[in-house]
Design a protein around this motif. Sequence first.
Motif, PDB file in Angstrom:
ATOM      1  N   SER A  60      46.534 -75.478   9.498  1.00 48.19           N
ATOM      2  CA  SER A  60      45.661 -74.417   9.002  1.00 48.19           C
ATOM      3  C   SER A  60      44.692 -74.952   7.957  1.00 48.19           C
ATOM      4  O   SER A  60      43.506 -74.594   7.953  1.00 48.19           O
ATOM      5  N   ALA A  61      45.162 -75.818   7.067  1.00 47.35           N
ATOM      6  CA  ALA A  61      44.288 -76.401   6.039  1.00 47.35           C
ATOM      7  C   ALA A  61      43.176 -77.225   6.681  1.00 47.35           C
ATOM      8  O   ALA A  61      42.011 -77.177   6.258  1.00 47.35           O
ATOM      9  N   THR A  62      43.514 -77.991   7.712  1.00 51.43           N
ATOM     10  CA  THR A  62      42.505 -78.789   8.415  1.00 51.43           C
ATOM     11  C   THR A  62      41.483 -77.890   9.096  1.00 51.43           C
ATOM     12  O   THR A  62      40.274 -78.160   9.072  1.00 51.43           O
ATOM     13  N   MET A  63      41.943 -76.806   9.693  1.00 47.27           N
ATOM     14  CA  MET A  63      41.028 -75.888  10.366  1.00 47.27           C
ATOM     15  C   MET A  63      40.076 -75.226   9.372  1.00 47.27           C
ATOM     16  O   MET A  63      38.891 -75.020   9.677  1.00 47.27           O
ATOM     17  N   ARG A  64      40.547 -74.922   8.176  1.00 44.91           N
ATOM     18  CA  ARG A  64      39.654 -74.353   7.162  1.00 44.91           C
ATOM     19  C   ARG A  64      38.546 -75.334   6.821  1.00 44.91           C
ATOM     20  O   ARG A  64      37.374 -74.957   6.684  1.00 44.91           O
ATOM     21  N   ALA A  65      38.909 -76.610   6.678  1.00 42.44           N
ATOM     22  CA  ALA A  65      37.906 -77.628   6.351  1.00 42.44           C
ATOM     23  C   ALA A  65      36.891 -77.781   7.487  1.00 42.44           C
ATOM     24  O   ALA A  65      35.681 -77.919   7.245  1.00 42.44           O
ATOM     25  N   ILE A  66      37.357 -77.765   8.725  1.00 43.85           N
ATOM     26  CA  ILE A  66      36.449 -77.887   9.884  1.00 43.85           C
ATOM     27  C   ILE A  66      35.500 -76.699   9.939  1.00 43.85           C
ATOM     28  O   ILE A  66      34.283 -76.853  10.159  1.00 43.85           O
ATOM     29  N   LEU A  67      36.024 -75.493   9.728  1.00 44.11           N
ATOM     30  CA  LEU A  67      35.201 -74.297   9.819  1.00 44.11           C
ATOM     31  C   LEU A  67      34.233 -74.184   8.643  1.00 44.11           C
ATOM     32  O   LEU A  67      33.157 -73.588   8.781  1.00 44.11           O
ATOM     33  N   GLU A  68      34.593 -74.737   7.510  1.00 47.18           N
ATOM     34  CA  GLU A  68      33.646 -74.797   6.395  1.00 47.18           C
ATOM     35  C   GLU A  68      32.468 -75.697   6.755  1.00 47.18           C
ATOM     36  O   GLU A  68      31.307 -75.378   6.477  1.00 47.18           O
ATOM     37  N   LYS A  69      32.773 -76.797   7.388  1.00 47.32           N
ATOM     38  CA  LYS A  69      31.722 -77.729   7.807  1.00 47.32           C
ATOM     39  C   LYS A  69      30.805 -77.085   8.841  1.00 47.32           C
ATOM     40  O   LYS A  69      29.599 -77.340   8.872  1.00 47.32           O
ATOM     41  N   ALA A  70      31.357 -76.215   9.691  1.00 45.27           N
ATOM     42  CA  ALA A  70      30.548 -75.525  10.697  1.00 45.27           C
ATOM     43  C   ALA A  70      29.513 -74.615  10.050  1.00 45.27           C
ATOM     44  O   ALA A  70      28.431 -74.392  10.599  1.00 45.27           O
ATOM     45  N   VAL A  71      29.837 -74.091   8.860  1.00 46.83           N
ATOM     46  CA  VAL A  71      28.881 -73.260   8.130  1.00 46.83           C
ATOM     47  C   VAL A  71      27.825 -74.126   7.456  1.00 46.83           C
ATOM     48  O   VAL A  71      26.646 -73.781   7.408  1.00 46.83           O
ATOM     49  N   GLU A  72      28.248 -75.279   6.957  1.00 45.98           N
ATOM     50  CA  GLU A  72      27.318 -76.148   6.225  1.00 45.98           C
ATOM     51  C   GLU A  72      26.289 -76.795   7.137  1.00 45.98           C
ATOM     52  O   GLU A  72      25.093 -76.842   6.813  1.00 45.98           O
ATOM     53  N   VAL A  73      26.741 -77.310   8.280  1.00 40.87           N
ATOM     54  CA  VAL A  73      25.825 -78.094   9.113  1.00 40.87           C
ATOM     55  C   VAL A  73      25.803 -77.638  10.573  1.00 40.87           C
ATOM     56  O   VAL A  73      25.055 -78.193  11.374  1.00 40.87           O
TER      57      VAL A  73
END
Length: 708
Positions: free
Chosen positions: A526-539
């Motif tokens: 879940s922590a990894t998925m949060r980081a991936i989805l944050e990146k999807a918003v950034e770039v």
Amino acid sequence: MKGLKISSLILCIVLFGGSLYLKNYFISVSSLLVLIYLLVVYGEWKKHKSVSRYNDRVLAGMNIVGFLIVILIIRLINLQVFKVDEYRKAVENQVLSKEQYIGNRGTIYDTTGKRLAYNINIYTLIINPKFALSDKKDRIFPILKEYCKEGLLDDKYLNLKNEIIQLGNNKKQYKILRKNITDSEKDQMMEIIGKVGSGVVREKILEFRKENKRKYFRSDLFFNLIGNIGYPRGYKGEEKKGIFGIEKEYDNYLNGLKVNREIRSTRTRGIKLPTDKIEAQEDINGKDIYLTIDSDIQYILSDELKKEFNKTKAQEAYAIVVDPNTGRIIAESSFNRKKEVRNPVFQNQVEPGSIFKPIIVGAAMNEGYVGRYSTFDVGDGKIKKYGHTIRESSRHVKGILTVQEILEKSSNVGMVLIGDKFTDEKFEEYLKRYGLYDRTGVDFPYERKPYTVSYKRWDKLKRSTMAFGQGIAVTPIQMIMAFSTVINGGILYRPYLVDKVVNEDGVVVRRNLPKPVRRVLKPEVSATMRAILEKAVEVGTVKNAGVEGYRVGGKTGTAQISANGKYVRHEYLASTVGFFPVNNPKYAILVMVYKPQADLLYHRFGGAVAAPVVGEVIRRVTKVKNILSEDIAQIAPGIYKGNEDKIKIDENMEIMPDLKGLTARDVLNLFKNKNYLLKISGTGEVISQYPKAGDKMENIKTITIRLK
């Protein structure tokens, strides 16, 4: 003689006692007793020797009084023993009346205590024209004249007077003078009655007939959630019942009781008798409901969704905000062109599209099939599976992609390749674990039951299309709860709308608590998925959902709409799921816009239609809830390099620097190693600060920053 009296007395007692036991022979025995008494008297008189007239009169008087006493005793016994029920009933009929009490329906509040559905008392003023004309005190017309003068009646006084006289002459006993009178207006009317014509209400010349009316706060915002009351089909009762929404789901709690009570009072004046029994007050009012809904966030969500709904001329739009860590529904809103009475958040089934991808990636990571930086070759952006060609939505998505990039770029081909890691059985297992094969159990009526097909009946292409959100139908509430599972640490929760139910004394009779259904993902996944989805918003494709100064994660979706078994060209369900703050999500947001219209095809996609709604909701929520200084204080410094590098400060921070033009993140990075309490409000760039630039920092513990 003496023996005769004693024998007679014993005989009387025996006969009288027998008559009491054998009630049917009371009259016969009583007559026999009287006869025996008369015989005894006759015997005394026959043997009596007159000495003087005085003695004769005394004896005669004693016999007469004795006779009357016997008759009186017989009569009293008859009344108080044998006919007691008959006479008690007669008395009850004269003083006993029945009154019906109907409890008020409970109030529905939001989580802050704001009333969303409540009762008000309204009255109908009724006159008896026949009694009004026969009133010798002539009190009615002065009262009505005063009512018309104060504007409490709409009719002109002379017209009203003539009408009442005409009705009275025709022996009419009923006329409505006015409806929908409020409590304050009734008090004003009663005050006039007290001054001009006291007693007309008690004497039934005028009557205020009371009725409870249900009022709803901002029904344009809350109707599809709160619902309404009415008379369901086939229902024959007098009291209205909940027929939709929370009003229906919790009708048994909200509905007041109906009780009948016997009142002993004078029939004409209605004065309560001292013999009336004092009964304990029964709690007959309905229970009050406190929702998990925050009306401030509800307003924000509805406002932003309505703007996009009107802008894109969509057929439908619906959105929901939940607390991903508990399942509490914080806000939900929906709009449709047909004005249908239903709530699509709980009752629509749609193909979710690309917002479904994080769910599958999370499952693949949980099984160890892929990692964040595992790579897949999507070739030239298309793949052939079982005679069907699956293409990327963008022609720029080609080559080798990591899992993170697959979500950033929303690669369909990449998701097909990830889906190939599963067996059909394992894929279905995760769909069930995410709760997509069952109702969520939300406390809202008519939640739609999912239509599911066993993996044994899947065609060979189904797993591949489901991997990128096509070929599977879910309700919005299922979708947001499954997505919340991905970001909250891996636990699926049951969603709920009602926090607690309380009685009129404030005692909680029911409380809904967060209910974990099952663990689906490992916390580290879940922590990894949060980081991936944050990146999807950034770039990635979710840039329009980003908010300056906040860590936001999310995913867009653009699902084709099917009709008659075929997908309709250029008709889409544009959607976005978002959450914030990334490090500890408190809000998960789902926005879906059904069939948006635009000249450019891209402007019908989730990134252009739904993502801006998510971003604006987050921006406004942070202002209303003052989240900025509380929730982003833990943002990891150094991830971004901003304008803070342009400002040089000494290690001891003796002088306050000029922060004008910096962002919130710049300020946080600037003071990351300093022992100050930062209070930041607003969004954008710094426009004011305290202490001011150049001020000494000695004894300063709190720094206040305002952004715009």
